[in-house]
Design a protein around this motif. Structure first.
Motif, mmCIF file in Angstrom:
data_model
loop_
_atom_site.group_PDB
_atom_site.id
_atom_site.type_symbol
_atom_site.label_atom_id
_atom_site.label_comp_id
_atom_site.label_asym_id
_atom_site.label_seq_id
_atom_site.Cartn_x
_atom_site.Cartn_y
_atom_site.Cartn_z
ATOM 1 N N LYS A 230 51.978 38.650 23.991
ATOM 2 C CA LYS A 230 51.700 39.394 25.130
ATOM 3 C C LYS A 230 50.021 38.125 25.149
ATOM 4 C CE LYS A 230 49.429 43.543 23.006
ATOM 5 N NZ LYS A 230 49.791 45.124 23.239
ATOM 6 N N VAL A 231 49.648 37.783 26.572
ATOM 7 C CA VAL A 231 48.835 37.481 26.561
ATOM 8 C C VAL A 231 47.020 38.295 27.319
ATOM 9 C CG1 VAL A 231 46.933 35.358 27.231
ATOM 10 C CG2 VAL A 231 49.590 35.288 26.667
ATOM 11 N N PRO A 232 46.642 39.453 26.684
ATOM 12 C CA PRO A 232 46.071 39.953 26.950
ATOM 13 C C PRO A 232 44.435 39.916 27.064
ATOM 14 C CG PRO A 232 45.887 40.990 24.834
ATOM 15 C CD PRO A 232 46.437 39.429 24.886
ATOM 16 N N MET A 233 44.284 39.239 28.114
ATOM 17 C CA MET A 233 42.709 38.585 28.621
ATOM 18 C C MET A 233 42.514 38.369 30.166
ATOM 19 S SD MET A 233 43.769 34.161 28.267
ATOM 20 C CE MET A 233 42.395 33.584 28.667
ATOM 21 N N VAL A 234 41.077 38.230 30.110
ATOM 22 C CA VAL A 234 40.725 38.416 31.385
ATOM 23 C C VAL A 234 40.095 37.332 31.702
ATOM 24 C CG1 VAL A 234 39.108 39.026 33.112
ATOM 25 C CG2 VAL A 234 40.163 41.348 31.295
ATOM 26 N N ILE A 235 40.531 36.582 33.038
ATOM 27 C CA ILE A 235 40.023 35.208 33.739
ATOM 28 C C ILE A 235 38.638 35.636 34.572
ATOM 29 C CG2 ILE A 235 39.641 32.323 34.165
ATOM 30 C CD1 ILE A 235 42.525 32.783 33.034
ATOM 31 N N LEU B 204 37.699 46.693 36.791
ATOM 32 C CA LEU B 204 37.173 45.350 35.000
ATOM 33 C C LEU B 204 37.824 46.024 33.942
ATOM 34 C CD1 LEU B 204 36.179 42.432 33.922
ATOM 35 C CD2 LEU B 204 33.964 43.334 34.246
ATOM 36 N N LYS B 205 36.885 47.472 34.031
ATOM 37 C CA LYS B 205 37.367 48.453 32.554
ATOM 38 C C LYS B 205 39.131 48.123 32.563
ATOM 39 C CE LYS B 205 34.708 51.833 31.647
ATOM 40 N NZ LYS B 205 33.983 51.392 30.379
ATOM 41 N N SER B 206 39.961 48.298 33.570
ATOM 42 C CA SER B 206 40.720 48.561 33.587
ATOM 43 C C SER B 206 41.469 47.041 32.958
ATOM 44 C CB SER B 206 41.778 48.737 34.774
ATOM 45 O OG SER B 206 41.636 49.611 34.572
ATOM 46 N N ALA B 207 41.246 45.726 33.637
ATOM 47 C CA ALA B 207 41.430 44.400 33.538
ATOM 48 C C ALA B 207 40.786 43.896 32.021
ATOM 49 C CB ALA B 207 40.695 43.139 34.604
ATOM 50 N N ILE B 208 40.039 44.709 31.312
ATOM 51 C CA ILE B 208 40.106 43.630 30.156
ATOM 52 C C ILE B 208 41.356 44.808 29.160
ATOM 53 C CG2 ILE B 208 39.190 44.274 28.334
ATOM 54 C CD1 ILE B 208 36.139 43.828 30.022
ATOM 55 N N ARG B 209 41.839 46.164 29.100
ATOM 56 C CA ARG B 209 42.381 47.368 28.835
ATOM 57 C C ARG B 209 43.642 46.271 28.735
ATOM 58 N NH1 ARG B 209 40.230 53.219 29.194
ATOM 59 N NH2 ARG B 209 38.017 52.534 28.934
ATOM 60 N N ASP B 210 44.183 45.960 29.609
ATOM 61 C CA ASP B 210 45.214 45.359 30.453
ATOM 62 C C ASP B 210 45.998 44.233 29.485
ATOM 63 O OD1 ASP B 210 46.458 46.017 33.098
ATOM 64 O OD2 ASP B 210 47.194 43.995 32.373
ATOM 65 N N ARG C 220 33.359 49.571 22.756
ATOM 66 C CA ARG C 220 35.226 50.277 22.230
ATOM 67 C C ARG C 220 35.469 49.719 22.001
ATOM 68 N NH1 ARG C 220 39.463 50.467 25.582
ATOM 69 N NH2 ARG C 220 40.721 52.344 25.806
ATOM 70 N N ASP C 221 35.841 48.376 21.901
ATOM 71 C CA ASP C 221 36.904 47.550 21.414
ATOM 72 C C ASP C 221 36.249 46.542 20.409
ATOM 73 O OD1 ASP C 221 39.401 46.397 20.000
ATOM 74 O OD2 ASP C 221 40.466 46.545 22.446
ATOM 75 N N ASP C 222 36.479 46.231 19.826
ATOM 76 C CA ASP C 222 35.752 44.945 18.669
ATOM 77 C C ASP C 222 36.525 44.177 18.727
ATOM 78 O OD1 ASP C 222 37.477 45.153 17.115
ATOM 79 O OD2 ASP C 222 36.519 45.113 15.156
ATOM 80 N N SER C 223 37.999 43.721 19.442
ATOM 81 C CA SER C 223 39.069 42.240 19.286
ATOM 82 C C SER C 223 38.275 42.032 21.049
ATOM 83 C CB SER C 223 40.132 43.016 19.820
ATOM 84 O OG SER C 223 40.527 43.986 20.495
ATOM 85 N N VAL C 224 37.254 42.513 21.619
ATOM 86 C CA VAL C 224 36.877 42.122 22.609
ATOM 87 C C VAL C 224 35.801 41.154 22.393
ATOM 88 C CG1 VAL C 224 35.860 42.651 25.696
ATOM 89 C CG2 VAL C 224 37.464 44.369 24.250
ATOM 90 N N PHE C 225 36.000 39.878 22.628
ATOM 91 C CA PHE C 225 34.875 38.977 22.759
ATOM 92 C C PHE C 225 34.327 37.947 24.452
ATOM 93 C CE2 PHE C 225 38.450 36.108 22.221
ATOM 94 C CZ PHE C 225 37.737 34.565 22.736
ATOM 95 N N ILE C 226 34.140 37.517 24.886
ATOM 96 C CA ILE C 226 33.405 36.946 25.819
ATOM 97 C C ILE C 226 33.199 35.497 24.889
ATOM 98 C CG2 ILE C 226 31.035 37.615 26.083
ATOM 99 C CD1 ILE C 226 31.627 38.290 29.247
#
Lengths: 339, 324
Positions: free
Chosen positions: B109-114, B157-163, B19-25
């Protein structure tokens, strides 16, 4: 000081004339920015002694050529990030002195609305991504900013500043490893002012040529004279070119000196002599620049005097702005914690 | 569709990366090895090494790097092999991720998931068996999510990634293989909302993460004695959605909180305090907490079992608040 030509530029003693190509406007701007930093810091010290500024206040006096020389080698879109001795970097990036002074005064008109203080200057619109107060804590951040540049294939670099003592932190070593491993466009600048608070560098680091610390990670190290704005400019320009064109990191050790204590509460007589400080002041970056501008007939003495007067005026109006600004409303403490 | 907790998390990551190419793992063994616990199975093949990145064992480095990347617009997912190792990156998480927005006066802002497994597994001893949600929940600026089912895991987790905030997303080694029904197609579950997992009338059990299953086991056992438990799962520990918990206690008048974290200054003690304070007039018994013992986790199997909340302890606590 008339021996600028020997001290300016590369260590082979090349003449300062080569910097004339920077153009009068840029040379004057570099000089005036160094002056602005110094006058800003003097005013901050005064306000601190009047208890108008609280917390820790780490002054940049003596190190002006590092921020000014390095940022002169950058484009506006390049990022910078630094530690807590951050006033010079923010001012050089063009942050509004009024807002910065207001931040020191803890006022609502400050860059962080009075929540950051001296150690946390941010001007994101100018790609100045902070002042960070845990020694070495900003080094992974700067590495991550460079990661984003590469991820997005942008034509940018990130300059990550730190003090000499930060090179003993794990975050420094982990960051250098990642930057080299992933080939990130980051320039690490170690502002080696010879002391980590009150501990001389040779009492804290097994290797005192800090630029050599890059070699463990295959990162090229450079060392340069941090009291000379052109020497800093040259080194950073070269490192930035490598970051931009080859996406490779560089570690630059800039040998500089702070004239004041580590912070306002530091009686530096415990660990260094007045004689040492006086000796260092003879290499003053602003005096060297003045000599250059006069000798090369870029500015007259009268013009230089005017620049200083204007810097003082700008700073005193910043102090007035800060004093007359409102305190943050109590409920603002709950703002800006979550998006 | 019945899938494992692991597969549900994998689906969430895949869908959000598409959905979003700014997401990486990024994390240890997430790419070539396909994940230490196989949550990232197939991601490297699907998204390539630019977005699925094996990191050296360097938690402070790659967590801090991800905070920096998030400050300038990327949305990193940092996989910690277990949350025990996140302690090495504590400074980056607490001083940088959590406080950046505040310190910059809202400029950043710091949009990240740990994310990664949290809490004890099987006989991993003291350094590898600790539930750390209370530590992270203590810090303003972080969100803390602890899902208890595959469905919740995927949606949260989907909500967390979009948060747009740093989210600590805590899974469990033991739960990765558990199966559960997951809705077909796209769905999200909002952060900061509790879920009443089971309606009941006699006592409220507040449980989250792995202890949700324990609460259900207790409910099954107690049903044979005609005791009807209500189970409330906060799902998000911070911000805590307290109203459904209070509402449940106002109905049942009794409350037991179950958590695998240590008892002192904990999520359980916080919930216990809020219930005691805000539903005081409705309580027919003091709130009971069933937590880990206040000890580092012993290696010995029997000691380990008894250092944790057990079915017996939960049942006993319910009976205590019912004066049985």
């Amino acid at each position: 000081m008339s021996d600028y030509a020997v001290k300016a530029g590369k260590s082979n003693g090349s003449a300062g004339e080569e910097y004339l190509s920077l153009g009068r406007n840029k040379l004057i701007e570099m000089h005036r920015t160094m002056l602005l930093i110094r006058r800003f810091e003097e005013a901050a010290a005064k306000a601190y002694s009047q208890q108008k500024i609280g917390g820790f206040l780490h002054l940049y006096i003596g190190q002006e050529a590092v921020a000014v020389g390095s940022i002169a080698a950058l484009r506006e879109e390049d990022y910078i990030i630094t530690a807590y001795r951050d006033h010079g970097h923010a001012l050089t990036r063009g942050a509004d002195p009024n807002k910065l002074m207001a931040e020191l005064f803890g006022k609502y008109t400050g860059t962080s609305k009075g929540k950051g203080g001296s150690m946390h200057f941010f001007d994101v619109a100018r790609n100045m991504l902070g002042g960070h107060a845990i020694v070495g804590g900003q080094i992974p951040l700067g590495t991550g900013i460079a990661f984003k540049i590469k991820y997005r294939r942008e034509d940018r670099v990130c300059v990550t500043y730190m003090g000499d003592a930060a090179t003993n932190q794990g975050s420094f070593h982990e960051s250098l490893n990642l930057a080299a491993l992933w080939k990130l466009p980051v320039v690490y600048i170690v502002e080696n002012n010879m002391y980590g608070m009150g501990t001389a560098i040779d009492r804290a680091s097994a290797v005192t040529d800090l630029y050599k610390k890059g070699s463990a990670y295959g990162i090229e190290g450079m060392v340069t004279d941090g009291m000379n704005v052109f020497a800093v400019y040259d080194s950073v320009k070269e490192a930035v070119k490598k970051a931009r064109e080859l996406s490779l990191p560089t570690l630059i050790e800039v040998r500089t000196y702070r004239y004041r204590g580590h912070s306002m509460s530091d009686p530096d007589s415990v660990y260094r002599t007045k004689q040492e400080v006086d000796e260092e002041k003879r290499r003053d970056p602003i005096e060297q620049m003045k000599a250059f501008l006069l000798t090369e007939k870029i500015a007259t003495q009268k013009e230089l005097d005017n620049f200083d007067e204007e810097a003082k005026k700008e700073v005193s109006s910043a102090v007035e702005f800060a004093e007359s600004s409102p305190q943050p409303p109590l409920e603002s403490m709950y703002d800006d914690i979550y998006v | 569709m019945e899938i494992t907790f692991r597969e549900a998390l994998n689906q969430a990551i895949v869908e959000e990366m598409e959905r979003d190419d700014s997401v990486f793992i990024v994390g240890e063994e997430v790419a070539h090895y396909q994940g230490a616990y196989k949550v990232t199975q197939g991601l490297l093949q699907k998204f390539g090494p630019q977005r699925v990145i094996d990191a050296p064992i360097s938690e402070s480095g790659f967590t801090g790097l991800s905070v920096g990347a998030a400050m300038v617009g990327l949305r990193p997912i940092v996989e910690v092999m277990t949350f025990n190792f996140s302690l090495v990156a504590f400074d980056q998480i607490i001083n940088n991720a959590a406080k950046m927005r505040h310190m910059s006066g809202g400029q950043l802002k710091v949009p990240m998931v740990i994310r990664g497994p949290n809490g004890p597994a099987h006989q991993l001893a003291a350094t590898h068996s600790q539930a750390l949600e209370s530590m992270y929940a203590h810090v303003p600026g972080l969100k803390v999510v602890v899902p208890g089912t595959p469905k919740d895991g995927k949606g949260l987790l989907k909500s967390a990634i979009r948060d747009d905030n740093p989210v600590i997303f805590m899974e469990s080694e033991i739960m990765y293989g558990l199966k559960g029904d997951v809705p077909e197609g796209e769905y999200t579950i909002p952060l900061g909302k509790a879920d009443v997992k089971k309606q009941g009338k006699d006592a409220t059990v507040v449980a989250y993460g792995k202890t949700v299953n324990l609460a259900f086991s207790a409910a099954d056992l107690l049903a044979k004695e005609n005791i009807d438990l209500e189970i409330v799962d906060p799902m998000t520990i911070k911000p805590l959605d307290e109203e459904p918990i209070l509402k449940s206690v106002r109905k049942t008048n009794r409350c037991v909180v179950v958590s695998e974290a240590w008892p002192f200054a904990s999520v359980a003690s916080e919930i216990g305090y809020r219930v005691s304070s805000k539903a005081f007039d409705y309580l027919d018994a003091p709130v009971e907490l069933v937590t880990a013992e206040d000890v580092p986790m012993p290696y010995n199997k029997n000691l380990e079992h008894n250092a944790l909340p057990t079915l017996e302890k939960v049942v006993a606590a319910v009976k205590k608040v019912l004066y049985l």
